[in-house]
Design an enzyme around this catalytic site. Structure first.
Site, short mmCIF file in Angstrom:
data_model
loop_
_atom_site.label_atom_id
_atom_site.label_comp_id
_atom_site.label_asym_id
_atom_site.label_seq_id
_atom_site.Cartn_x
_atom_site.Cartn_y
_atom_site.Cartn_z
N GLY A 143 0.86 -1.19 0.00
CA GLY A 143 0.00 0.00 0.00
C GLY A 143 0.89 1.22 0.00
N PRO A 144 0.33 2.38 -0.32
CA PRO A 144 1.17 3.58 -0.39
C PRO A 144 1.74 3.98 0.97
CG PRO A 144 -1.15 4.13 -0.62
CD PRO A 144 -1.08 2.65 -0.65
N SER A 145 2.80 4.73 0.91
CA SER A 145 3.45 5.21 2.14
C SER A 145 2.45 6.01 2.97
CB SER A 145 4.64 6.10 1.73
OG SER A 145 5.31 6.56 2.85
N VAL A 147 -0.22 4.78 4.57
CA VAL A 147 -1.59 4.25 4.60
C VAL A 147 -1.89 3.51 5.91
CG1 VAL A 147 -1.16 1.97 3.54
CG2 VAL A 147 -3.32 3.14 3.12
N LYS A 149 0.24 0.53 6.92
CA LYS A 149 0.72 -0.87 6.85
C LYS A 149 1.47 -1.23 8.13
CE LYS A 149 3.35 -0.04 3.28
NZ LYS A 149 3.09 1.39 3.11
N GLY A 150 2.44 -0.37 8.48
CA GLY A 150 3.25 -0.64 9.67
C GLY A 150 2.41 -0.72 10.93
N ARG A 176 15.20 5.92 10.27
CA ARG A 176 14.48 6.97 11.02
C ARG A 176 14.89 6.87 12.48
NH1 ARG A 176 8.98 5.00 8.16
NH2 ARG A 176 9.32 6.00 6.15
N ARG A 269 2.82 11.86 10.65
CA ARG A 269 3.85 10.92 11.14
C ARG A 269 5.17 11.66 11.36
NH1 ARG A 269 5.16 5.67 7.57
NH2 ARG A 269 6.40 7.18 6.42
N ARG A 280 6.59 10.76 -2.11
CA ARG A 280 5.75 9.63 -1.71
C ARG A 280 4.29 9.83 -2.15
NH1 ARG A 280 8.15 6.35 2.73
NH2 ARG A 280 10.37 6.70 2.43
N ASN A 303 -8.24 1.22 4.86
CA ASN A 303 -7.90 1.56 6.26
C ASN A 303 -8.48 2.94 6.59
OD1 ASN A 303 -6.85 1.75 8.82
ND2 ASN A 303 -4.75 2.21 8.13
N ASP A 304 -9.80 2.93 6.91
CA ASP A 304 -10.46 4.17 7.32
C ASP A 304 -10.39 4.21 8.84
OD1 ASP A 304 -12.00 6.34 7.71
OD2 ASP A 304 -13.70 5.70 6.49
N1 LIG Z 1 9.90 -4.09 -3.01
C1 LIG Z 1 10.11 -3.86 -1.72
N2 LIG Z 1 9.52 -2.84 -1.11
C2 LIG Z 1 9.76 -2.66 0.20
C3 LIG Z 1 10.59 -3.51 0.95
N3 LIG Z 1 10.63 -3.07 2.23
C4 LIG Z 1 9.83 -2.01 2.27
N4 LIG Z 1 9.30 -1.75 1.07
C5 LIG Z 1 8.37 -0.71 0.67
O1 LIG Z 1 9.06 0.49 0.50
C6 LIG Z 1 8.17 1.56 0.73
C7 LIG Z 1 8.83 2.58 1.61
O2 LIG Z 1 9.07 2.04 2.86
P1 LIG Z 1 9.56 2.96 4.05
O3 LIG Z 1 10.70 3.77 3.58
O4 LIG Z 1 9.77 2.12 5.25
O5 LIG Z 1 8.34 3.97 4.23
P2 LIG Z 1 6.84 3.80 4.76
O6 LIG Z 1 6.18 2.73 3.97
O7 LIG Z 1 6.27 5.12 4.52
O8 LIG Z 1 6.93 3.44 6.19
C8 LIG Z 1 6.91 0.94 1.32
O9 LIG Z 1 5.93 0.85 0.29
C9 LIG Z 1 7.34 -0.42 1.73
O10 LIG Z 1 6.26 -1.36 1.65
C10 LIG Z 1 11.19 -4.61 0.27
O11 LIG Z 1 11.92 -5.42 0.82
N5 LIG Z 1 10.92 -4.73 -1.05
N1 LIG Z 2 -6.78 4.18 10.27
C1 LIG Z 2 -5.99 5.19 10.60
N2 LIG Z 2 -6.51 6.38 10.89
C2 LIG Z 2 -5.71 7.44 11.23
N3 LIG Z 2 -4.38 7.36 11.30
C3 LIG Z 2 -3.79 6.19 10.99
C4 LIG Z 2 -4.56 5.05 10.63
N4 LIG Z 2 -3.72 4.04 10.40
C5 LIG Z 2 -2.47 4.50 10.61
N5 LIG Z 2 -2.51 5.79 10.97
C6 LIG Z 2 -1.38 6.70 11.24
O1 LIG Z 2 -0.84 7.06 9.96
C7 LIG Z 2 0.57 7.19 10.02
C8 LIG Z 2 1.20 6.30 8.97
O2 LIG Z 2 1.01 4.95 9.33
P1 LIG Z 2 2.13 3.86 9.05
O3 LIG Z 2 1.68 2.61 9.72
O4 LIG Z 2 3.45 4.39 9.44
O5 LIG Z 2 2.03 3.75 7.47
P2 LIG Z 2 2.88 2.93 6.42
O6 LIG Z 2 3.62 1.84 7.17
O7 LIG Z 2 1.89 2.37 5.47
O8 LIG Z 2 3.79 3.90 5.77
C9 LIG Z 2 0.99 6.84 11.44
O9 LIG Z 2 1.22 8.01 12.16
C10 LIG Z 2 -0.22 6.06 11.97
O10 LIG Z 2 -0.35 6.23 13.36
#
Ligand SMILES: Nc1nc2c(ncn2[C@@H]2O[C@H](COP(=O)(O)OP(=O)(O)O)[C@@H](O)[C@H]2O)c(=O)[nH]1
Ligand SMILES: Nc1ncnc2c1ncn2[C@@H]1O[C@H](COP(=O)(O)OP(=O)(O)O)[C@@H](O)[C@H]1O
Length: 406
Positions: A143-145, A147, A149-150, A176, A269, A280, A303-304
């Site tokens: 999913g996009p940065s 959204v 996922k983490g 980070r 964030r 991003r 993810n609403d």
């Molecule tokens: N293809 C690929 N993408 C990855 C991997 N690890 C992380 N990513 C993706 O890279 C993107 C950026 O990750 P990150 O820098 O941690 O930023 P964040 O997703 O905003 O937390 C995200 O879409 C991740 O899902 C990997 O091992 N392979």
């Molecule tokens: N459903 C949600 N509603 C509001 N804020 C959210 C929701 N899910 C995640 N967040 C917040 O959005 C930010 C990005 O989430 P993160 O998990 O780091 O995204 P990703 O891993 O996809 O980049 C974080 O600060 C997180 O607490």
């Protein structure tokens, strides 16, 4: 099935031909013939157990080689037995190993090994640990940065610490503040990572938001070998590569409720510079289009409300509130300490024990007729059952069998 091969010599290490080896004095070594090649597993015992090294003798060229070995290697053991299955993998049963570490497959001509041979242009073999039952497919979350996922993955890992394990990716981006090397990512540099990619150590890799990211085979296998279900947080390109690979996964795409919400979350964030946030967000448009439209993902979640999305994720993963589905993959019940040899026929492998212990032991059969998966990752679908040695005859189960001793 033993055959003459000339003396092996590599980097100063000498070993006599397989036919001449005395397993008692030199440690456990097995030879397995696959077409024109002889695979020799294990070597002289160095006092710490056999390290299950692999050498290959090519009958057509008359040459020995040490292949490129992919996959997580088994830990050393006191001995092992080997038997060829399907002409493409060697079942290795380790002696004196823990129950969930005794069954391994050395793939010598599987689809994955054939692919890697073409890419690496060298002899390749790959280790894959065998697990009982179907196991559970690794889960790809994309999913996009920003959204969430983490956030979703953390919730899952906190609630089910024994069930899920995170595949720690490699990246060339800077850490980070709160990120730890080896926990969130393996932080590395471009040159090292590109070299490792060329050497076949990565399941997939992609350039994302200006940095290189990748999933090493070892990262996935470290999780699956700990008996947990592997979670991969990777981008859409990575998800596509994994889908095209031989790793059988469940893939889930996470969408934001709106582009504005995504922007708000990313800024709130506070981990990226304005320039990185802009990059991003620009990339998010394409990622959302691809994620939603290509049929690449098995499931799409919005993810609403975080809690609602998390519950939906749990439903997709087949979890309910009280069950932690860990330990589904152990080989409990299989006694690995005293067996002597393996016999294979009709996709069933009988484990023979030494005669002293036969009276008090149950015999085990490994049913390998429904193997799934394999390198990179575990080999699932192994079924193990006990038979009473006094009511079944070996011939009755296996017919005229071939036997390979350690
Ligand atoms: N293809 C690929 N993408 C990855 C991997 N690890 C992380 N990513 C993706 O890279 C993107 C950026 O990750 P990150 O820098 O941690 O930023 P964040 O997703 O905003 O937390 C995200 O879409 C991740 O899902 C990997 O091992 N392979
Ligand atoms: N459903 C949600 N509603 C509001 N804020 C959210 C929701 N899910 C995640 N967040 C917040 O959005 C930010 C990005 O989430 P993160 O998990 O780091 O995204 P990703 O891993 O996809 O980049 C974080 O600060 C997180 O607490």
């Amino acid at each position: 099935m033993r055959e003459e091969a000339p003396e092996f010599s590599h980097d100063g290490f000498h070993c006599v031909s397989p036919i001449e080896l005395d397993s008692k004095s030199l440690g456990c070594q097995t030879t397995t013939i696959v077409g024109e090649k002889i695979f020799v597993v294990g070597g002289p015992d160095d006092g710490e157990g056999s390290c299950l090294s692999v050498r290959v003798f090519d009958k057509s060229t008359g040459k020995w080689s040490v292949p490129t070995i992919l996959g997580t290697k088994p830990l050393p053991c006191k001995g092992h037995s080997a038997v060829l299955l399907n002409n493409d993998r060697i079942l290795i049963l380790k002696q004196d190993a823990l129950p969930d570490d005794c069954t391994w497959f050395l793939e010598v001509d599987s689809p994955f090994v054939r692919d890697q041979k073409k890419i690496l242009e060298t002899e390749v073999v790959a280790w894959s640990k065998g697990v009982k039952g179907d196991g559970l497919k690794p889960v790809v979350i994309s999913g996009p940065s920003g959204v969430g996922k983490g956030t979703l993955i953390s919730k899952l890992m906190n609630e089910f610490p024994h069930t899920f394990g995170f595949s720690v990716s490699h990246t060339t981006r800077a850490p980070r503040k709160k990120e730890k090397h080896g926990v969130h990512y393996h932080f590395t540099d471009q040159i090292t990572m590109e070299k490792d990619i060329r050497e076949g150590k990565f399941l997939e890799s992609a350039q994302v938001h200006g940095n290189l990211y990748g999933t090493s085979i070892e990262a996935v296998e470290a999780v699956t070998d700990s008996g947990k279900r592997c979670i991969l947080d990777i981008d859409v390109q990575g998800a596509r590569s994994v889908k095209a690979s031989l790793l059988d996964v469940m893939s889930i795409f996470i969408c934001p409720p709106s582009y504005e919400d995504l922007e708000k979350r990313l800024r709130a964030r506070g981990t990226e510079t304005e320039e990185q946030v802009q990059k991003r967000l620009r990339n998010a448009t394409a990622e959302l289009e691809q994620g939603k439209s290509s049929g690449l993902f098995d499931h799409i979640l919005v993810n609403d409300d975080l809690e609602t999305c998390y519950q939906n994720l749990k439903t997709i993963l087949g979890l309910n509130e009280s069950s932690d589905a860990s330990n589904q993959t152990s080989m409990e019940g299989v006694e690995c300490s005293t067996f002597q040899s393996l016999t294979e026929k009709n996709q069933k492998v009988l484990i023979h024990y030494n005669s002293n212990s036969l009276e008090s032991k149950t015999l085990f059969v490994l049913d390998v007729s429904s193997l799934k998966g394999g390198a990179p990752g575990r080999t699932r679908g192994l079924s193990v059952y006990a038979i009473n040695p006094f009511t079944y005859s070996t011939k009755g189960i296996l017919g005229n069998n071939k036997e390979i001793n350690c």
